[in-house]
Design an enzyme around this catalytic site. Structure first.
Site, PDB file in Angstrom:
ATOM      1  CE  LYS A 197      35.817  43.070  44.252  1.00 28.63           C
ATOM      2  NZ  LYS A 197      36.598  44.308  44.089  1.00 28.63           N
ATOM      3  CB  THR A 198      37.640  35.121  44.165  1.00 26.67           C
ATOM      4  OG1 THR A 198      36.686  35.607  45.111  1.00 26.67           O
ATOM      5  CG2 THR A 198      37.963  33.666  44.473  1.00 26.67           C
TER       6      THR A 198
END
Length: 244
Positions: A198-199
């Site tokens: 994820k980010t």
């Protein structure tokens, strides 16, 4: 024939300041919860424009907390897009609820107001008591929140945004203004993941944002087995669950 390049599932970036922050946490008095987590929650809420942020152990746990906060249980149904990771549907099953799948736009993989209407109509025909809607933002693309929210309001249903793919994503809202995913202007809850793909990579971890103080209080209690350590926390418990 030349072989195709290998595309990794994920490739996190861990820099020296990240390692230093972890080392500082390991040397501190708290390895779980405590002031470091509270500071992260405040910074996260401010960054996405929400009133509250509640940290937890994963994006899946964030979804689980959301269904618990909304009171889903046996006999209830959660509308979930047919294109998503398993956790979006499993969070209903964790609390004994069932899943009503909604179709998605074939070009973008996102639920739309039309596919949501179809799913809700199908649930009505089958006498399924839908209690909430899960909206997934897929691969950084945002679902049409304002249109979906209009459908949800007309049916009296809250929205959980599965925003695990959409941290720091912005979109243009119905009024033409730039909005941030996670500010909960259309939904009641938005969930995020800090899995390495994820980010933000944190090994594991999750977050739920909301503008509803009662929902935030419920989630803080649920994530810690309902334990309260202060008069203020006890008041939050009473506000979230009543005095019975």
């Amino acid at each position: 024939m030349a072989s195709s390049p290998f595309l990794p599932y994920g490739r996190q970036v861990i820099e020296d300041d990240d390692i230093a922050a972890v080392a500082a946490a390991l040397r501190a008095d708290y390895l779980t919860t405590g002031p470091t987590v509270e500071a992260f929650e405040r910074a996260f809420a401010e960054r996405v424009g929400a009133s509250h942020a509640v940290a937890c152990s994963s994006g899946t746990a964030a979804l689980h907390l959301s269904t618990m906060a909304l009171g889903l249980g046996p006999g209830d149904w959660l509308v979930v897009p047919s294109m998503t990771f398993l956790a979006t549907a499993n969070c209903a099953r964790f609390v004994g609820a069932d899943v009503q799948f909604a179709d998605v736009d074939p070009d973008r993989g996102l639920i739309t107001e039309a596919t949501l209407d179809d799913a809700l109509d199908a649930a009505t025909r089958e006498r399924r008591a839908v209690k909430a809607i899960a909206v997934v933002h897929l691969a950084g693309r945002t679902a049409p929140l304002s249109a979906i929210a209009a459908v949800a309001r007309s049916r009296g249903l809250p929205i959980i945004e599965d925003a695990c793919h959409a941290l720091q994503t912005t979109y243009v809202d119905a009024d033409g203004a730039t909005a941030k995913v996670g500010d909960c202007r259309y939904g009641q809850l938005a969930t995020f993941s800090f899995h390495p793909v994820k980010t933000i990579a944190a090994g594991e971890g999750g977050m739920v944002t909301t503008n509803d103080m009662t929902l935030a209080a419920r989630m803080r209690l649920h994530r810690n087995h309902g334990m309260s350590r202060s008069p203020e926390a006890m008041r939050e418990r009473e506000a979230a669950f009543g005095t019975g």
